[in-house]
Design an enzyme around this catalytic site. Structure first.
Site, PDB file in Angstrom:
ATOM      1  N   ILE A 136       0.840  -1.194   0.000  1.00 31.55           N
ATOM      2  CA  ILE A 136       0.000   0.000   0.000  1.00 31.55           C
ATOM      3  C   ILE A 136       0.874   1.242   0.000  1.00 31.55           C
ATOM      4  O   ILE A 136       1.842   1.326   0.758  1.00 31.55           O
ATOM      5  CB  ILE A 136      -0.905   0.022   1.251  1.00 31.55           C
ATOM      6  CG1 ILE A 136      -1.744  -1.259   1.311  1.00 31.55           C
ATOM      7  CG2 ILE A 136      -1.814   1.244   1.243  1.00 31.55           C
ATOM      8  CD1 ILE A 136      -2.392  -1.496   2.647  1.00 31.55           C
ATOM      9  N   CYS A 137       0.533   2.175  -0.868  1.00 29.50           N
ATOM     10  CA  CYS A 137       1.260   3.446  -0.856  1.00 29.50           C
ATOM     11  C   CYS A 137       0.442   4.460  -0.088  1.00 29.50           C
ATOM     12  O   CYS A 137      -0.528   5.009  -0.590  1.00 29.50           O
ATOM     13  CB  CYS A 137       1.499   3.932  -2.279  1.00 29.50           C
ATOM     14  SG  CYS A 137       2.322   5.518  -2.321  1.00 29.50           S
ATOM     15  N   LEU A 138       0.829   4.683   1.144  1.00 30.07           N
ATOM     16  CA  LEU A 138       0.070   5.588   1.999  1.00 30.07           C
ATOM     17  C   LEU A 138       1.068   6.323   2.880  1.00 30.07           C
ATOM     18  O   LEU A 138       1.898   5.691   3.543  1.00 30.07           O
ATOM     19  CB  LEU A 138      -0.917   4.756   2.844  1.00 30.07           C
ATOM     20  CG  LEU A 138      -1.866   5.502   3.769  1.00 30.07           C
ATOM     21  CD1 LEU A 138      -2.706   6.509   3.006  1.00 30.07           C
ATOM     22  CD2 LEU A 138      -2.774   4.521   4.517  1.00 30.07           C
TER      23      LEU A 138
END
Ligand SMILES: [Zn+2]
Ligand SMILES: [Zn+2]
Ligand SMILES: [Zn+2]
Ligand SMILES: [Zn+2]
Lengths: 157, 547
Positions: free
Chosen positions: A89-91
């Protein structure tokens, strides 16, 4: 190490209490390893993920909560900020914007928010990012919907 | 503390007239030291380059911090954050403050000036919950940051340790979500040192190093092994000498390379590395004597080589110069001039032409470099000669003409060697294509004339300086003294003319990006001076260290 255990234990107790409060998130700790957690989150309504249940895996580092947990989707999901193969996840809050004040529970909430509001400018899934950026919302929706149906919904029959 | 008002921006601070024109004071006698007492209050005579040693680093940083803290009445860590953002350019910071106001300044940097008391924990409860460890902690075990967020000391300490080990000492933020506040250094220092004294020391060192690494105006001296110094530049000059003796280019941190531009030097250094194998087998360290073919090693700094058979020849081109050959006539010796069809037959492969061309410049570059190395040893010989003469009660008590002549020789030797890579690029790929062949030829000849004149006169100076003048009669001695003095002036003028020619006639014809060369300084490469520390600064430091 001691600190992270203590904190995780507190979070565990907190989770037991909050279960009723937040029906969209179901956090569970591995029976033998307090550093491994899983979560089931409900796809937010009015999104292509609605009706799906997505499984997340947490790997908590020893320096937690000073360092963020590693989280990824175990359930396949078509989303611009999630790597289609690995579920990464790119967060920002899982990276540089992490604050020790976050809990596993609040991370889950942030991920649900991300599902509702994708950020096509930092895509891990280029196809879906491109669809969104080029304005092909319908194309994006149908793909995301298809994968939700295939992977995140209980099979009928 | 008004120090900063002066340095760079002379136009805006006309009243410091004496501070201007640092470049033109060629004639000012090098009265180093005496008038260079730089305190924070008297700033009329601040030299362009200053050395920051391990010892003065703290004071230099403190000086800048204190200034910003005073002007904006800020705590140290906030001032530091602002300064780091502006790469320790306090003038720039003040400019933004004056032009755009405090709020804009803070917002740009991400410093949030929260009102105090917003989240202050209740003073009445003795036990408070820490939101990080979710533990009930007694209130005196909690620490509140400027932003008003409070957490338990254990959590803060852990947080600081993680950040310091991550190399983020310069910007340790509050633990609260989306709080941009930078943690108070004093708190970090105290909490961390209670747990791990070494790490607290490391934290302080990181903060100090930021003063150099994030500083637009400061560079580490590139010496290997590192001398521990950094150089602060206030004027945009390009070459500097550290107190360890290393001369380097301030803009690219490699050796002082003028009249090459930084770009040329970078290409040249890389090329020499790439080509070194080819060059090695062609350019040997010896040259055959044109008469007896015996291999002759270079036996002195100057480029006139003596073979034991009695033959003299030019080291650069290997051509015999004959016994009646004097240095005045070798001045017309044109081996520094590269002729494209000299050795290259029309049918030779392109690569060969290229290689020959490269070797032409490389060999001359290298020859002068080697001369420089050999001549460097003259320093000691010269000292021996001088003390010899002092014992003999020589008619002349002042030997500055020897030392001056010697440093002129060193400097000009460097310049002439770097003039070859310059020419290699200048008259190779870089020259503008719009110029006609004839125009190019004119420019090239103009330059090569200058270069050859300089070259010949350097050799002459070298020859004079190597003379055993301590064995001379009084008359001979005085004559040589005069010759060296005159020759030094000649070389100085020629160097200056070469730079002028490059700046005025040549650099403009380079296509594409702008090439800048460090200005020629008659005095030699600027020596950086030790940064002197103001007295009350010193005391405040010792107080702080002991406290
Ligand atoms: Zn805060
Ligand atoms: Zn705590
Ligand atoms: Zn040095
Ligand atoms: Zn340079």
């Amino acid at each position: 190490m001691q600190a992270s255990r203590a904190r995780l234990f507190k979070e565990y107790k907190e989770v037991q209490r909050e279960k009723v409060a937040d029906p969209d998130i179901q956090l569970a700790c591995d029976d033998t390893n307090i550093f491994k957690w899983t979560a089931l989150i409900k796809g937010p309504s009015e999104t292509p993920y609605e009706g799906g249940v997505f499984q997340l895996a947490f790997a908590v580092p020893e320096q937690y909560p000073l360092q963020p947990p590693q989280v990824r989707f175990l359930t396949k999901i078509f989303h611009p900020n999630v790597h289609f193969k690995t579920g990464e996840i790119c967060l920002d809050i899982l990276k540089n914007a992490w604050s020790p004040a976050w809990t596993l529970q609040s991370v889950c909430r942030a991920i649900i928010a991300l599902m509702a509001h994708p950020e096509p400018d930092s895509p891990l899934n280029c196809d879906s990012g491109n669809l969104l950026r080029s304005g092909d919302i319908r194309g994006f929706h149908s793909m995301a919907r298809m994968y939700t149906r295939l992977a995140a919904m209980p099979k009928k029959g | 503390m008004a120090e900063y008002a002066s340095s760079d921006d002379e136009e805006r601070y006309q009243y410091y007239d004496d501070d201007d024109d640092d470049d033109d004071d060629v004639d000012v006698d090098g009265g180093d030291g005496g008038d260079e007492i730089v305190s924070l209050r008297s700033h009329g005579c601040r030299p362009a380059f200053k050395i920051i040693t391990k010892e003065s680093l703290m004071a230099a940083q403190e000086e800048d911090l204190r200034m910003v803290m005073d002007v904006l009445s800020l705590k140290e860590h906030v001032a530091r954050t602002l300064l780091i953002h502006y790469r320790w350019d306090a003038e720039k910071l003040l400019e933004v403050l004056v032009e755009e106001g405090k709020e804009k300044l803070y917002a740009d940097v991400g410093v949030t000036m929260m009102e105090h008391g917003k989240h202050i924990m209740s003073r009445f409860s003795s036990v408070v919950m820490c939101n990080i460890c979710i533990e009930e902690v007694s209130a005196n075990e909690m620490t509140t940051m400027d932003c008003g967020h409070f957490f338990c000391n254990t959590c803060w300490t852990e947080h600081f340790i993680v950040k310091i080990n991550d190399g983020q000492s310069r910007r340790i933020r509050c633990m609260a979500h989306q709080c941009n506040a930078i943690c108070d250094e004093e708190i970090v220092r105290n909490l961390v040192s209670a747990r791990d004294l070494n790490l607290a020391v490391k934290f302080d060192r990181f903060l100090l190093e930021s003063y150099i690494e994030d500083n637009r105006k400061i560079k580490w001296c590139p010496s290997v092994p590192h001398c521990g110094n950094a150089i602060r530049m206030d004027d945009p000059q390009f070459e500097v000498e550290c107190s360890c003796g290393l001369q380097f280019c301030f803009s690219c941190s490699s050796e002082a390379h003028s009249p090459c531009s930084c770009q040329m030097w970078e290409m040249w250094a890389k090329k020499c590395q790439d080509e070194s194998e080819t060059v090695n087998w062609i350019s040997v360290h010896t040259k055959p004597c044109p008469k007896c073919r015996k291999l002759v090693e270079k036996n002195g700094g100057c480029n006139l080589v003596y073979c034991i058979c009695g033959q003299t020849f030019c080291w650069l081109c290997g051509g015999a110069t004959g016994s009646d050959h004097t240095w005045t006539s070798i001045a017309g010796h044109s081996c520094g001039r590269f002729k494209d069809n000299e050795k290259v037959k029309v049918d030779r492969a392109k690569r060969e032409t290229y290689l020959v061309r490269y070797l032409h410049y490389y060999n001359r570059y290298k020859a002068h470099k080697d001369s420089f190395k050999l001549e460097s040893k003259l320093k000691e010989t010269m000292q021996a000669k001088i003390s010899n003469l002092e014992d003999k009660q020589c008619i002349c008590k002042d030997f500055s003409w020897v030392t001056n002549g010697l440093s002129r020789l060193f400097r000009s030797r460097q310049i002439i060697s770097y003039s070859y890579p310059f020419a290699y690029y200048m008259f190779g790929d870089l020259i503008e294509n719009d110029l006609t062949k004839k125009e190019k030829e004119i420019k090239k000849n103009l330059f090569e004339d200058q270069q050859q004149q300089l070259e010949a006169n350097i050799e002459k100076l070298s020859l004079y300086i190597e003379k055993p003048f301590d064995q001379f009669s009084n008359d001979e001695f005085m004559e040589l003294r005069m010759k060296i003095i005159t020759q030094s002036v000649v070389v100085d003028n020629l160097c200056s003319k070469l730079y002028e020619c490059i700046e005025n006639e040549l650099l403009g014809s380079i296509s594409g990006e702008t090439h800048i060369i460090a200005p020629y300084k008659s005095k030699g490469v600027e020596k950086a001076l030790e940064l002197s520390v103001c007295r009350d600064m010193e005391t405040s430091n010792t107080e702080r260290n002991s406290g």
